[in-house]
Design a protein around this motif. Structure first.
Motif, short mmCIF file in Angstrom:
data_model
loop_
_atom_site.label_atom_id
_atom_site.label_comp_id
_atom_site.label_asym_id
_atom_site.label_seq_id
_atom_site.Cartn_x
_atom_site.Cartn_y
_atom_site.Cartn_z
N ARG A 1 0.87 -1.18 0.00
CA ARG A 1 0.00 0.00 0.00
C ARG A 1 0.90 1.23 0.00
NH1 ARG A 1 0.02 1.91 5.30
NH2 ARG A 1 0.78 0.39 6.85
N ALA A 2 0.32 2.39 -0.18
CA ALA A 2 1.11 3.61 -0.18
C ALA A 2 1.73 3.83 1.19
CB ALA A 2 0.23 4.80 -0.56
N LEU A 3 3.02 4.15 1.21
CA LEU A 3 3.75 4.31 2.47
C LEU A 3 4.63 5.55 2.40
CD1 LEU A 3 4.98 0.64 3.06
CD2 LEU A 3 3.24 1.83 4.40
N ALA A 4 4.80 6.20 3.55
CA ALA A 4 5.80 7.25 3.66
C ALA A 4 7.19 6.62 3.64
CB ALA A 4 5.58 8.04 4.95
N LEU A 5 8.17 7.41 3.24
CA LEU A 5 9.53 6.88 3.09
C LEU A 5 10.03 6.26 4.38
CD1 LEU A 5 12.16 6.50 1.55
CD2 LEU A 5 12.75 8.87 2.11
N ARG A 6 9.82 6.92 5.51
CA ARG A 6 10.31 6.39 6.78
C ARG A 6 9.71 5.02 7.07
NH1 ARG A 6 12.62 8.95 11.08
NH2 ARG A 6 12.16 10.98 10.13
N ALA A 7 8.40 4.88 6.86
CA ALA A 7 7.74 3.59 7.11
C ALA A 7 8.19 2.55 6.11
CB ALA A 7 6.22 3.77 7.06
N LEU A 8 8.38 2.95 4.86
CA LEU A 8 8.82 2.02 3.83
C LEU A 8 10.20 1.45 4.16
CD1 LEU A 8 8.64 0.65 1.06
CD2 LEU A 8 9.41 2.82 0.04
N ALA A 9 11.10 2.29 4.64
CA ALA A 9 12.45 1.83 4.95
C ALA A 9 12.47 0.81 6.08
CB ALA A 9 13.34 3.03 5.31
N LEU A 10 11.41 0.80 6.90
CA LEU A 10 11.35 -0.13 8.03
C LEU A 10 10.55 -1.39 7.72
CD1 LEU A 10 10.79 2.42 10.95
CD2 LEU A 10 12.91 1.30 10.27
N ARG A 11 9.96 -1.49 6.55
CA ARG A 11 9.21 -2.69 6.19
C ARG A 11 10.16 -3.89 6.10
NH1 ARG A 11 4.10 -3.57 6.71
NH2 ARG A 11 4.22 -5.03 4.96
N PRO A 12 9.71 -5.08 6.50
CA PRO A 12 10.62 -6.24 6.52
C PRO A 12 11.28 -6.52 5.18
CG PRO A 12 8.59 -6.75 7.70
CD PRO A 12 8.37 -5.42 7.06
N GLU A 13 10.53 -6.40 4.08
CA GLU A 13 11.11 -6.71 2.77
C GLU A 13 12.26 -5.75 2.44
OE1 GLU A 13 6.60 -7.47 2.55
OE2 GLU A 13 7.97 -5.97 3.39
N ALA A 14 12.05 -4.48 2.73
CA ALA A 14 13.10 -3.50 2.46
C ALA A 14 14.26 -3.65 3.44
CB ALA A 14 12.53 -2.08 2.53
N ARG A 15 13.96 -3.91 4.70
CA ARG A 15 15.02 -4.05 5.71
C ARG A 15 15.94 -5.22 5.37
NH1 ARG A 15 14.80 -1.53 10.67
NH2 ARG A 15 16.07 -3.22 11.50
N ARG A 16 15.34 -6.36 4.99
CA ARG A 16 16.17 -7.53 4.68
C ARG A 16 17.09 -7.25 3.51
NH1 ARG A 16 11.38 -10.50 6.05
NH2 ARG A 16 10.72 -10.44 3.86
N ALA A 17 16.56 -6.59 2.48
CA ALA A 17 17.38 -6.30 1.30
C ALA A 17 18.52 -5.36 1.65
CB ALA A 17 16.50 -5.71 0.20
N VAL A 18 18.24 -4.31 2.42
CA VAL A 18 19.28 -3.36 2.78
C VAL A 18 20.29 -4.00 3.73
CG1 VAL A 18 19.75 -1.16 3.92
CG2 VAL A 18 17.79 -1.37 2.39
#
Length: 275
Positions: free
Chosen positions: A102-119
């Protein structure tokens, strides 16, 4: 000041020395930024991670996805998916896109599990390349630095110092505490990473006009190296509407970023696909 207090102050300096050795020891895979060329340099997401951490890496991934039309600005300074991720195998871009259920603010997006694992996976690769300090060494150093003020405070109370003796003990313990605070502010990047970033900024100075750049991947490189300044130059509307800027330029009008917008197939700017 009781003599025993000096033992605690000496222990605090010893903790500082050991922490400094942990923070400054060279890794076995450290690289020389002067030999980096276009083929050997890390990906833009990796450079952004070295410069500004997780949020910067996610921002560059969003720029790459936006260039392919895979994401767009949503309502209230959010980012939304706009179709599939396109032809990419980059793990960070895929992880960021997968996080946009769903639409997310950048701060929330950076903390999502999928993004966190990749980073975090990318962070591990950079540690292996000697561009980030080893995690265990970094945690150990920070733990030692955190013990410095505790050691300084424990000394006078353990030895029963009071009055002028207590004041003298605290004054003598202030220098190691200040040094510990300064060392805690050191970035996780190594000297090799800082040399790499400095060398690339010297090699790729931020252009004065967006039309000087015709390569979409170079736009990603500029955003990785310069952050907000490059976002405002190359993708003003997407950056503002999507909430990517750390400090939005309030003087711009509601459509201020569109005045020099190229046509949809006009290259690496907003809406322009990466060739």
């Amino acid at each position: 000041m009781p003599t025993g207090t000096w033992w605690f102050i000496g222990a605090a300096w010893g903790e500082l020395l050991l922490a400094t050795l942990l923070l400054t020891a060279r890794g076995t895979h450290s690289r020389d930024s002067g030999t980096a060329d276009r083929d050997a340099m890390p990906a833009p997401q990796a450079l952004a991670l070295l410069r500004g951490g997780r949020r910067a890496a996610v921002t560059v991934a969003l720029v790459a996805l936006h260039q392919r039309g895979a994401v767009a600005a949503g309502r209230k300074h959010t980012i939304r998916a706009n179709g599939g991720p396109g032809r990419t195998r980059d793990p960070v871009q895929l992880g960021v896109h997968a996080a946009l259920h769903r639409a997310l603010a950048l701060r929330a997006l950076a903390l999502r599990p999928e993004a966190r694992r990749a980073v975090d996976t990318l962070r591990g690769e950079l540690r292996g390349a000697g561009l980030l300090r080893p995690l265990a060494r970094l945690w150990a150093a920070r733990a030692l630095l955190g013990c410095v003020p505790l050691t300084v405070l424990a000394g006078p109370f353990a030895t029963g110092a009071s009055g002028t003796g207590l004041a003298g003990a605290l004054a003598a313990g202030l220098p190691p505490v200040l040094v510990a605070v300064a060392l805690l502010r050191l970035p996780a990047t190594t000297r090799a990473a800082l040399r790499l970033l400095d060398g690339l900024r010297e090699r790729y100075p931020l252009p004065a006009h967006r039309r000087e750049v015709t390569d979409g991947r170079q736009v990603q490189l500029y955003v990785a190296l310069y952050g907000d300044a490059a976002l405002a130059l190359f993708l003003p509307r997407f950056s503002r509407d999507g909430g990517l800027l750390d400090r939005p330029r309030e003087h711009e009008g509601p459509r201020g970023g569109d005045r020099n917008r190229p046509p949809a197939d006009g290259g690496p700017g907003e809406g322009g696909p990466v060739r």
